[in-house]
Enzyme design. Structure first.
Site, short mmCIF file in Angstrom:
data_model
loop_
_atom_site.label_atom_id
_atom_site.label_comp_id
_atom_site.label_asym_id
_atom_site.label_seq_id
_atom_site.Cartn_x
_atom_site.Cartn_y
_atom_site.Cartn_z
N HIS A 10 -11.22 10.44 6.24
CA HIS A 10 -11.10 8.99 6.40
C HIS A 10 -10.62 8.59 7.79
O HIS A 10 -11.04 7.56 8.32
CB HIS A 10 -10.09 8.50 5.35
N HIS A 51 -8.80 10.53 2.47
CA HIS A 51 -8.46 9.44 1.55
C HIS A 51 -8.63 9.98 0.14
O HIS A 51 -9.65 10.59 -0.17
CB HIS A 51 -9.37 8.23 1.78
N GLU A 74 0.85 -1.20 0.00
CA GLU A 74 0.00 0.00 0.00
C GLU A 74 0.88 1.24 0.00
O GLU A 74 2.09 1.17 0.29
CB GLU A 74 -0.94 0.00 1.22
N ARG A 79 -1.44 9.31 8.89
CA ARG A 79 -1.37 7.87 9.15
C ARG A 79 -0.85 7.10 7.94
O ARG A 79 -1.31 7.31 6.82
CB ARG A 79 -2.76 7.36 9.50
N ARG A 91 -0.86 9.30 1.55
CA ARG A 91 -2.21 9.78 1.24
C ARG A 91 -2.35 11.28 1.16
O ARG A 91 -3.11 11.79 0.35
CB ARG A 91 -3.16 9.28 2.32
#
Ligand SMILES: Cc1cc2nc3c(=O)[nH]c(=O)nc-3n(C[C@H](O)[C@H](O)[C@H](O)COP(=O)(O)OP(=O)(O)OC[C@H]3O[C@@H](n4cnc5c(N)ncnc54)[C@H](O)[C@@H]3O)c2cc1C
Length: 480
Positions: free
Chosen positions: A327, A231, A115, A362, A270
């Site tokens: 998100h 997000h 990811e 995060r 992100r």
């Protein structure tokens, strides 16, 4: 059925964090309070990607820590990052042993996905319904424990302190509006995030930061509330909440296009990708996620395929309109390594807590990990007596303290619009000030109060760093 005493801990919320506390506390008794059934209303059930852990042969907790710290714009807490990334492989192994159906590759090793922001493949997953697989397994285990009294249909509304400023109880409200109190000297907040306070979110509508409001109203310290992660790829077809198109799609090769042209490295953290998507949209370009060239995309991502299909589109055949949506909350109720808050007798675990793992942003799939590690830390602490001496979190700045009063509450829709406008992907002092001024009138309402705390924190931080992007102060030597 437990016969509760004042020393029976009450855990508020039954997502992965709250369930973990109850599971790890056994055989010590606890009461688990939840508005829904054991898994309903929890973002934990919605997690698609999985849980990050340095399990691969080419990986190490140190590399995981480096990626976590970098994604968080170097604002994370070094000790917390080291502790949680070191714990991660064992957390995943134990979840697997408990029965979580993680995907395995041919050699029976866990299949690890890639990811954004991760330098290695390290996401343990169960198809693209990882959160549901993990949370259900833990919930099924908790349901077998005699030590846990599950009380459904109840919302926690207020914390009660004794004359020394220690937790003395909790007020709960049922669906009919009837309130009841529980006397207890120990409360664990596991109430999840706050995305539902924004008009565009991937979170359950019930994620309204109520744990933050309850804690802040009794003087618990909160930090980093303005670090709200957007997000980059929520499906933009007018649904509320917006369906999430998991980061793992981009990890598998899906690309982002603005008016048909690629404009960003899709595997950057992100905040970078979300800001790039936002800027394209502001410039009037239509941003699409194109997963059509991902081999067997519908078979590999069945949950996403179903979400997309319910919006009348086809993951394998269509380009998908996307926009950033709120998100995840990096900030929250500040806790130490034992999940103690600054109020004696109050712990916070999972997304409601500010553990220091995430810093300004995060890293993908680190939050299920945080839910388990912070939940287990709280459970270990609750079984002893040393918590009575207080924790390591400094006292709160009490200028944010506001009492809840019985005045009429503003419509939630209005609070969501104000936060969306004022505290969006790109922020200015002008918009933030406007949000603070309006919300200031409504701080007797929990949703508006948490919104006000977010906007105030964002206004006070002139930097452009992590997920907090101030476009008005960028030129003045910003860090982003
Ligand atoms: C669509 C989506 C996908 C995600 N994907 C991933 C992923 O792949 N990997 C990852 O690591 N993270 C992911 N996340 C984030 C992750 O799911 C959450 O951060 C994590 O599950 C939080 O767990 P929690 O137990 O703290 O909160 P939750 O799971 O949200 O649980 C909160 C609980 O508190 C209850 N509650 C709330 N207020 C009250 C109240 N006042 N009184 C009583 N109960 C209350 C709720 O009903 C719920 O039971 C995703 C999030 C979303 C929304």
């Amino acid at each position: 059925m437990i016969n509760p005493t004042k020393s029976t801990p009450v855990v508020v919320g039954s997502g992965l964090a709250g369930l973990t506390v109850a599971r790890a506390l056994a055989p010590q008794r606890c009461i688990l309070v939840t508005p829904d059934d054991l898994t309903g209303g929890a973002a934990s059930m919605w997690a698609q990607g999985g849980i990050a852990a340095a399990i691969g042969d080419d990986d190490s907790p140190e590399l995981h820590a480096v990626d976590t710290r970098r994604a968080g714009a170097d604002l994370g807490d070094t000790d917390t990052i080291a502790r949680m990334t070191a714990a991660a492989p064992d957390v995943v192994r134990r979840l697997h042993a408990l029965g979580v159906p993680f995907d395995v590759s041919a050699g029976q090793a866990l299949d690890l996905a890639l990811e954004g922001g991760h330098s290695r493949r390290r996401i343990a997953h169960a198809g693209d319904r990882s959160g549901a697989a993990i949370t259900r397994t833990v919930a099924e285990h908790v349901a077998t424990l005699d030590s846990v009294e599950v009380r459904t249909g109840l919302n926690a509304r207020r914390l009660v302190l004794d004359a020394d400023g220690r937790i003395a109880g909790l007020v709960l409200r049922d669906a009919s509006g009837t309130e009841e109190g529980i006397d207890t000297d120990r409360v664990v907040l596991a109430t999840g995030g706050l995305g539902g306070l924004f008009a565009h979110t991937t979170n359950p509508r019930t994620a309204l930061g109520e744990g933050i409001a309850m804690a802040a109203r009794v003087g618990a310290r909160t930090d980093d509330l303005h670090f709200v992660q957007f997000h980059p790829t929520a499906l933009d077809v007018g649904l509320d909440p917006m369906p999430l198109l998991t980061e793992a799609l981009r990890g598998a090769g899906a690309v982002l296009l603005a008016d048909g042209v690629r404009f960003v490295d899709e595997l950057q953290p992100r905040d970078v990708v979300a800001a790039a998507v936002w800027e394209q949209a502001q410039a009037g370009r239509r941003v699409m996620l194109d997963a059509r060239d991902v081999p067997q995309v519908a078979a590999r991502f069945p949950a996403v395929a179903a979400l997309v299909q319910s919006a009348g589109l086809d993951l394998a055949l269509d380009r998908l309109p996307v926009a950033p949506a709120v998100h995840y909350a990096m900030g929250g109720v500040t806790v130490d390594a034992r999940s103690r808050t600054s109020v004696p007798g109050l712990w916070a675990v999972g997304e409601v807590a500010r553990t220091g793992l995430h810093g300004g942003n995060r890293l993908a799939s680190n939050s299920l990990l945080e839910a388990v590690v912070s939940g287990e830390a709280a459970a270990a602490d609750l079984t002893g007596d040393s918590w009575r001496a207080g924790g390591d979190v400094p006292q709160a700045d009490r200028s944010g303290l506001r009492a809840a009063a019985g005045r009429p509450t503003p419509p939630l829709r209005e609070v969501r619009d104000i936060l969306q406008r004022g505290c969006g992907v790109l922020r200015t002092a002008h918009d933030l000030r406007a949000a603070v001024d309006v919300l200031d009138e409504w701080t007797h309402d929990d949703a508006a109060y948490v919104g006000w705390l977010i906007a105030r924190a964002a206004l006070a931080d002139p930097r452009s760093i992590g997920a907090h992007r101030r476009v008005d102060t960028r030129a003045a030597g910003s860090a982003a």
